[in-house]
Design an enzyme around this catalytic site. Structure first.
Site, mmCIF file in Angstrom:
data_model
loop_
_atom_site.group_PDB
_atom_site.id
_atom_site.type_symbol
_atom_site.label_atom_id
_atom_site.label_comp_id
_atom_site.label_asym_id
_atom_site.label_seq_id
_atom_site.Cartn_x
_atom_site.Cartn_y
_atom_site.Cartn_z
ATOM 1 N N MET A 29 0.843 -1.200 0.000
ATOM 2 C CA MET A 29 0.000 0.000 0.000
ATOM 3 C C MET A 29 0.880 1.253 0.000
ATOM 4 S SD MET A 29 -3.457 -0.899 2.016
ATOM 5 C CE MET A 29 -2.862 -0.626 3.667
ATOM 6 N N LEU A 32 6.761 3.215 1.190
ATOM 7 C CA LEU A 32 7.666 2.068 1.324
ATOM 8 C C LEU A 32 8.749 2.286 2.373
ATOM 9 C CD1 LEU A 32 8.159 1.024 -2.423
ATOM 10 C CD2 LEU A 32 6.416 0.271 -0.797
ATOM 11 N N HIS A 33 9.074 1.197 3.060
ATOM 12 C CA HIS A 33 10.142 1.200 4.072
ATOM 13 C C HIS A 33 10.945 -0.090 3.915
ATOM 14 C CE1 HIS A 33 7.554 -1.635 6.150
ATOM 15 N NE2 HIS A 33 6.584 -0.742 6.162
ATOM 16 N N HIS A 36 9.092 -3.459 3.275
ATOM 17 C CA HIS A 36 8.671 -3.675 1.883
ATOM 18 C C HIS A 36 9.875 -4.025 1.008
ATOM 19 C CE1 HIS A 36 5.519 -0.567 3.177
ATOM 20 N NE2 HIS A 36 4.808 -1.632 2.890
ATOM 21 N N GLY A 147 4.693 -10.258 4.112
ATOM 22 C CA GLY A 147 5.452 -10.155 5.356
ATOM 23 C C GLY A 147 4.777 -10.885 6.509
ATOM 24 N N ASP A 150 2.168 -9.365 9.000
ATOM 25 C CA ASP A 150 0.731 -9.533 8.798
ATOM 26 C C ASP A 150 0.450 -11.030 8.686
ATOM 27 O OD1 ASP A 150 -0.247 -6.587 8.242
ATOM 28 O OD2 ASP A 150 1.661 -6.840 7.221
ATOM 29 N N SER A 185 6.535 -0.060 9.868
ATOM 30 C CA SER A 185 5.196 0.028 9.296
ATOM 31 C C SER A 185 5.004 1.424 8.731
ATOM 32 C CB SER A 185 4.157 -0.232 10.395
ATOM 33 O OG SER A 185 2.875 0.184 9.970
ATOM 34 N N ARG A 187 2.425 3.007 8.872
ATOM 35 C CA ARG A 187 1.589 3.723 9.849
ATOM 36 C C ARG A 187 2.407 4.334 10.993
ATOM 37 N NH1 ARG A 187 -2.436 -0.539 8.493
ATOM 38 N NH2 ARG A 187 -4.347 0.542 7.884
HETATM 39 P P1 AMP Z 1 1.522 -2.860 3.489
HETATM 40 O O1 AMP Z 1 2.019 -1.855 2.525
HETATM 41 O O2 AMP Z 1 1.617 -2.444 4.917
HETATM 42 O O3 AMP Z 1 0.164 -3.404 3.120
HETATM 43 O O4 AMP Z 1 2.516 -4.089 3.386
HETATM 44 C C1 AMP Z 1 2.801 -4.699 2.146
HETATM 45 C C2 AMP Z 1 3.557 -5.968 2.419
HETATM 46 O O5 AMP Z 1 4.764 -5.664 3.129
HETATM 47 C C3 AMP Z 1 2.767 -6.960 3.282
HETATM 48 O O6 AMP Z 1 2.994 -8.270 2.825
HETATM 49 C C4 AMP Z 1 3.355 -6.733 4.646
HETATM 50 O O7 AMP Z 1 3.240 -7.862 5.490
HETATM 51 C C5 AMP Z 1 4.813 -6.453 4.303
HETATM 52 N N1 AMP Z 1 5.427 -5.714 5.407
HETATM 53 C C6 AMP Z 1 4.973 -4.605 6.013
HETATM 54 N N2 AMP Z 1 5.776 -4.248 7.029
HETATM 55 C C7 AMP Z 1 6.758 -5.160 7.076
HETATM 56 C C8 AMP Z 1 7.902 -5.350 7.910
HETATM 57 N N3 AMP Z 1 8.179 -4.543 8.906
HETATM 58 N N4 AMP Z 1 8.720 -6.402 7.656
HETATM 59 C C9 AMP Z 1 8.445 -7.254 6.631
HETATM 60 N N5 AMP Z 1 7.388 -7.140 5.813
HETATM 61 C C10 AMP Z 1 6.548 -6.107 6.035
#
Ligand code: AMP
Length: 286
Positions: A29, A32-33, A36, A147, A150, A185, A187
């Site tokens: 979403m 990015l960090h 991701h 990840g 989640d 995250s 967030r």
């Molecule tokens: P999001 O953008 O938060 O929906 O995350 C996209 C993908 O990145 C999902 O598969 C998350 O589980 C993964 N993800 C988010 N944060 C982390 C993290 N700290 N370490 C590893 N994977 C992550």
């Protein structure tokens, strides 16, 4: 890196340039960090083509949740995704993914969504399953990267991919953390300063449980007491849930007999954070 905004363009681009190649897919979403980027880097190692999507999926947010305030920075996302090696950056519009009057959704039900975010965020996994199904159909990946942070999402998607006969391997990647233990995250950027300083207590509480478990305590009532006792140290946030479930089917358990997931959600003023750890039960053979 090619930046693509429409479904038709993406399908055509893949067909024309990457026919019969191994495709890795990293759904995000955005904002990015390192978490991701770890998914993208793993995908690069295992595939010929990596497609990273940035799409803040409206259907996985409930009423009153943070869809509007979810952090967004497309320009930075493009720079980071490119640096990590992404070949195709896909950023579709909501209007294209969810045309007006669309009437098809992917429903999720049963034990896998009966606890944790499945109950705390009704409809959330329906939105996740629907958007991931759409992306699987558009991109047709060989592998898709998710990840462990989640963990319930991984379980739901693995089950969905198997039950809908998608020809895709779901690859689970470890949680990347800040130096103080807080799970990275998007967030986190919406935490107030005092909340940010307390947020690492979530992982500390999870680690306390792990320590008790490694000391031989397998009773989940006791382990949950330890978890809640430590989470109550967070004075600027409220526990949304704190549970211990079987890692495979996500059903609540009384004793840790096989791999178990300790999962937590904490609500701060504008942000709800989740985290988890796995209690690994060694298999002893005679
Ligand atoms: P999001 O953008 O938060 O929906 O995350 C996209 C993908 O990145 C999902 O598969 C998350 O589980 C993964 N993800 C988010 N944060 C982390 C993290 N700290 N370490 C590893 N994977 C992550």
């Amino acid at each position: 890196m090619d930046v693509i905004y429409s479904v038709t363009d993406l399908k055509q681009h893949i067909k024309e340039n990457y026919n019969n190649m191994r495709i890795g897919f990293v759904p995000t979403m955005g904002f990015l960090h390192e978490g991701h980027l770890s998914l993208i880097k793993k995908a690069i190692l295992e595939n010929d083509l990596v497609v990273t999507t940035v799409f803040v999926n409206p259907t996985q947010f409930g009423q009153g949740e943070d869809f509007e305030t979810y952090p967004r920075d497309l320009q930075s996302d493009m720079v980071l995704a490119k640096a990590a090696g992404t070949h195709i950056f896909f950023n579709p519009s909501s209007e294209e993914i969810y045309p007006l009057n669309s009437s098809t959704i992917v429903e999720t039900e049963g034990d896998i969504v009966a606890n944790l975010c499945g109950t705390a965020r009704p409809g959330h996994f329906k939105g996740v399953a629907t958007v991931i199904t759409k992306f699987f159909n558009i991109i047709r990946p060989d592998r898709a990267y998710f990840g462990e942070k989640d963990a319930q999402q991984v379980a739901v998607i693995k089950k969905m991919a198997a039950e809908l006969f998608f020809d895709v391997s779901i690859v689970e990647c470890p949680t990347v953390r800040e130096s103080d233990g807080l799970a990275k995250s998007s967030r986190n950027s919406n935490l107030l300063p005092e909340e940010r300083s307390q947020a690492p207590l979530i992982f500390k509480a999870l680690e306390e449980v792990k320590m008790e478990f490694l000391n031989g305590n397998l009773d989940t009532t006791y382990l949950l007491q330890i978890l809640r006792y430590n989470l109550f140290k967070i004075t600027h946030g409220e526990i949304d849930y704190a549970d211990i479930v079987d890692k495979k089917n996500l059903v609540k358990i009384d004793q840790v007999q096989s791999d178990a997931l300790v999962a937590v959600a904490v609500k701060f003023k504008n942000v709800r954070l989740i985290d988890n750890i796995t209690l690994k039960k060694e298999v002893t053979s005679c």
